[in-house]
Design a protein around this motif. Structure first.
Motif, PDB file in Angstrom:
ATOM      1  N   LEU A   7      52.726  22.504  48.872  1.00  0.00           N
ATOM      2  CA  LEU A   7      52.005  23.616  49.493  1.00  0.00           C
ATOM      3  C   LEU A   7      52.680  24.940  49.162  1.00  0.00           C
ATOM      4  O   LEU A   7      52.009  25.933  48.870  1.00  0.00           O
ATOM      5  N   GLN A   8      54.012  24.948  49.180  1.00  0.00           N
ATOM      6  CA  GLN A   8      54.749  26.167  48.834  1.00  0.00           C
ATOM      7  C   GLN A   8      54.502  26.547  47.371  1.00  0.00           C
ATOM      8  O   GLN A   8      54.276  27.721  47.051  1.00  0.00           O
ATOM      9  N   LYS A   9      54.495  25.576  46.489  1.00  0.00           N
ATOM     10  CA  LYS A   9      54.248  25.833  45.063  1.00  0.00           C
ATOM     11  C   LYS A   9      52.849  26.425  44.857  1.00  0.00           C
ATOM     12  O   LYS A   9      52.683  27.406  44.120  1.00  0.00           O
ATOM     13  N   LEU A  10      51.853  25.858  45.511  1.00  0.00           N
ATOM     14  CA  LEU A  10      50.491  26.372  45.368  1.00  0.00           C
ATOM     15  C   LEU A  10      50.350  27.749  46.014  1.00  0.00           C
ATOM     16  O   LEU A  10      49.592  28.588  45.522  1.00  0.00           O
ATOM     17  N   TRP A  11      51.080  27.997  47.110  1.00  0.00           N
ATOM     18  CA  TRP A  11      51.047  29.321  47.733  1.00  0.00           C
ATOM     19  C   TRP A  11      51.576  30.368  46.751  1.00  0.00           C
ATOM     20  O   TRP A  11      50.979  31.440  46.596  1.00  0.00           O
ATOM     21  N   LYS A  12      52.686  30.062  46.082  1.00  0.00           N
ATOM     22  CA  LYS A  12      53.249  31.004  45.106  1.00  0.00           C
ATOM     23  C   LYS A  12      52.260  31.271  43.980  1.00  0.00           C
ATOM     24  O   LYS A  12      52.093  32.415  43.548  1.00  0.00           O
ATOM     25  N   GLN A  13      51.588  30.231  43.519  1.00  0.00           N
ATOM     26  CA  GLN A  13      50.608  30.393  42.457  1.00  0.00           C
ATOM     27  C   GLN A  13      49.435  31.254  42.940  1.00  0.00           C
ATOM     28  O   GLN A  13      48.970  32.144  42.218  1.00  0.00           O
ATOM     29  N   ALA A  14      48.963  31.001  44.170  1.00  0.00           N
ATOM     30  CA  ALA A  14      47.868  31.797  44.739  1.00  0.00           C
ATOM     31  C   ALA A  14      48.295  33.254  44.900  1.00  0.00           C
ATOM     32  O   ALA A  14      47.526  34.175  44.611  1.00  0.00           O
ATOM     33  N   PHE A  15      49.537  33.472  45.340  1.00  0.00           N
ATOM     34  CA  PHE A  15      50.051  34.829  45.505  1.00  0.00           C
ATOM     35  C   PHE A  15      50.043  35.577  44.172  1.00  0.00           C
ATOM     36  O   PHE A  15      49.656  36.742  44.102  1.00  0.00           O
ATOM     37  N   LEU A  16      50.462  34.904  43.104  1.00  0.00           N
ATOM     38  CA  LEU A  16      50.473  35.541  41.784  1.00  0.00           C
ATOM     39  C   LEU A  16      49.058  35.882  41.320  1.00  0.00           C
ATOM     40  O   LEU A  16      48.835  36.959  40.752  1.00  0.00           O
ATOM     41  N   ILE A  17      48.114  34.990  41.558  1.00  0.00           N
ATOM     42  CA  ILE A  17      46.727  35.257  41.175  1.00  0.00           C
ATOM     43  C   ILE A  17      46.188  36.455  41.958  1.00  0.00           C
ATOM     44  O   ILE A  17      45.562  37.352  41.382  1.00  0.00           O
ATOM     45  N   GLN A  18      46.444  36.487  43.255  1.00  0.00           N
ATOM     46  CA  GLN A  18      45.969  37.591  44.086  1.00  0.00           C
ATOM     47  C   GLN A  18      46.646  38.905  43.682  1.00  0.00           C
ATOM     48  O   GLN A  18      45.998  39.946  43.616  1.00  0.00           O
ATOM     49  N   THR A  19      47.938  38.851  43.419  1.00  0.00           N
ATOM     50  CA  THR A  19      48.679  40.056  43.028  1.00  0.00           C
ATOM     51  C   THR A  19      48.160  40.606  41.705  1.00  0.00           C
ATOM     52  O   THR A  19      47.982  41.822  41.547  1.00  0.00           O
ATOM     53  N   LYS A  20      47.903  39.726  40.756  1.00  0.00           N
ATOM     54  CA  LYS A  20      47.374  40.162  39.461  1.00  0.00           C
ATOM     55  C   LYS A  20      46.017  40.838  39.650  1.00  0.00           C
ATOM     56  O   LYS A  20      45.747  41.878  39.035  1.00  0.00           O
ATOM     57  N   ALA A  21      45.185  40.289  40.528  1.00  0.00           N
ATOM     58  CA  ALA A  21      43.868  40.891  40.777  1.00  0.00           C
ATOM     59  C   ALA A  21      44.008  42.277  41.399  1.00  0.00           C
ATOM     60  O   ALA A  21      43.273  43.206  41.045  1.00  0.00           O
ATOM     61  N   VAL A  22      44.966  42.444  42.307  1.00  0.00           N
ATOM     62  CA  VAL A  22      45.193  43.753  42.927  1.00  0.00           C
ATOM     63  C   VAL A  22      45.688  44.744  41.886  1.00  0.00           C
ATOM     64  O   VAL A  22      45.240  45.897  41.852  1.00  0.00           O
ATOM     65  N   MET A  23      46.603  44.317  41.024  1.00  0.00           N
ATOM     66  CA  MET A  23      47.121  45.212  39.980  1.00  0.00           C
ATOM     67  C   MET A  23      46.009  45.654  39.033  1.00  0.00           C
ATOM     68  O   MET A  23      45.954  46.816  38.643  1.00  0.00           O
ATOM     69  N   GLU A  24      45.116  44.725  38.676  1.00  0.00           N
ATOM     70  CA  GLU A  24      43.999  45.091  37.806  1.00  0.00           C
ATOM     71  C   GLU A  24      43.075  46.080  38.503  1.00  0.00           C
ATOM     72  O   GLU A  24      42.576  47.019  37.886  1.00  0.00           O
ATOM     73  N   GLN A  25      42.874  45.901  39.792  1.00  0.00           N
ATOM     74  CA  GLN A  25      42.025  46.822  40.542  1.00  0.00           C
ATOM     75  C   GLN A  25      42.683  48.194  40.624  1.00  0.00           C
ATOM     76  O   GLN A  25      42.011  49.214  40.464  1.00  0.00           O
ATOM     77  N   MET A  26      43.988  48.232  40.860  1.00  0.00           N
ATOM     78  CA  MET A  26      44.692  49.514  40.948  1.00  0.00           C
ATOM     79  C   MET A  26      44.670  50.237  39.609  1.00  0.00           C
ATOM     80  O   MET A  26      44.512  51.455  39.549  1.00  0.00           O
ATOM     81  N   THR A  27      44.829  49.501  38.528  1.00  0.00           N
ATOM     82  CA  THR A  27      44.813  50.101  37.191  1.00  0.00           C
ATOM     83  C   THR A  27      43.469  50.752  36.925  1.00  0.00           C
ATOM     84  O   THR A  27      43.404  51.824  36.321  1.00  0.00           O
ATOM     85  N   GLY A  28      42.397  50.141  37.405  1.00  0.00           N
ATOM     86  CA  GLY A  28      41.072  50.718  37.220  1.00  0.00           C
ATOM     87  C   GLY A  28      40.862  51.986  38.016  1.00  0.00           C
ATOM     88  O   GLY A  28      39.972  52.789  37.719  1.00  0.00           O
ATOM     89  N   CYS A  29      41.673  52.217  39.048  1.00  0.00           N
ATOM     90  CA  CYS A  29      41.545  53.418  39.893  1.00  0.00           C
ATOM     91  C   CYS A  29      42.391  54.601  39.414  1.00  0.00           C
ATOM     92  O   CYS A  29      42.247  55.700  39.923  1.00  0.00           O
ATOM     93  N   LEU A  30      43.291  54.362  38.450  1.00  0.00           N
ATOM     94  CA  LEU A  30      44.176  55.419  37.975  1.00  0.00           C
ATOM     95  C   LEU A  30      43.419  56.424  37.120  1.00  0.00           C
ATOM     96  O   LEU A  30      42.534  56.058  36.338  1.00  0.00           O
ATOM     97  N   PRO A  31      43.757  57.704  37.230  1.00  0.00           N
ATOM     98  CA  PRO A  31      43.095  58.712  36.385  1.00  0.00           C
ATOM     99  C   PRO A  31      43.552  58.584  34.940  1.00  0.00           C
ATOM    100  O   PRO A  31      44.657  58.133  34.662  1.00  0.00           O
ATOM    101  N   GLU A  32      42.694  58.954  34.052  1.00  0.00           N
ATOM    102  CA  GLU A  32      43.008  58.932  32.615  1.00  0.00           C
ATOM    103  C   GLU A  32      44.032  60.034  32.305  1.00  0.00           C
ATOM    104  O   GLU A  32      44.031  61.075  32.929  1.00  0.00           O
ATOM    105  N   GLY A  33      44.852  59.809  31.341  1.00  0.00           N
ATOM    106  CA  GLY A  33      45.667  60.920  30.936  1.00  0.00           C
ATOM    107  C   GLY A  33      47.037  60.614  30.729  1.00  0.00           C
ATOM    108  O   GLY A  33      47.958  60.945  30.319  1.00  0.00           O
TER     109      GLY A  33
END
Length: 140
Positions: free
Chosen positions: A114-140
């Protein structure tokens, strides 16, 4: 700026043997203990079994499904030889499912898996948040 949690389509799916047995209830209780930990990273829990045994489900926020087709699709059956006879049973397993695709699997249900799968889920969720944040950054 306040970010909404991205919809990753990620869920924890526990495939359990009959909940009428002591073994099935033991796995059920362990998975429910971890439900809130997965909930902190917005990963819902679903429990798939062939037989809930008419047991009153302890957690109304958990999706319970009695479906042998899902068990077969996740390849969560095992064949055993018992006194010379071949029998088939449900193998207690854990799956991280993302949009109908298995993103992670544990062949045993215990705290370590369960701990191993939690870490994997956390990484997937974190990557999705980072991709969303990158899309919100201004160009330049």
């Amino acid at each position: 700026m306040e970010l909404e949690n991205p919809m990753t389509g990620l869920e924890l799916t526990a495939v359990l043997p009959s909940l009428r047995t002591e073994r099935g209830r033991r796995y059920h209780d362990l998975v429910l203990q971890w439900k809130s930990v997965f909930g902190q990273i917005d990963v819902p829990l679903s429990i798939v079994t062939e037989d809930a045994g008419g047991i009153q489900m302890q957690d109304p926020d958990t999706l319970y499904v009695e479906d042998s087709q899902i068990i077969d699709r996740l390849q969560a059956r095992q064949e055993k030889a018992v006194f010379g006879h071949r029998t088939e049973s449900v193998r207690a397993s854990l799956f991280l499912v993302q949009n109908d695709t298995v993103a992670g699997r544990a062949a045993r249900i215990n705290s370590q898996s369960l701990q191993k799968l939690w870490k994997q889920a956390f990484l997937i969720q974190t990557k999705a948040v980072m991709e969303q944040m990158t899309g919100c950054l201004p160009e330049g």
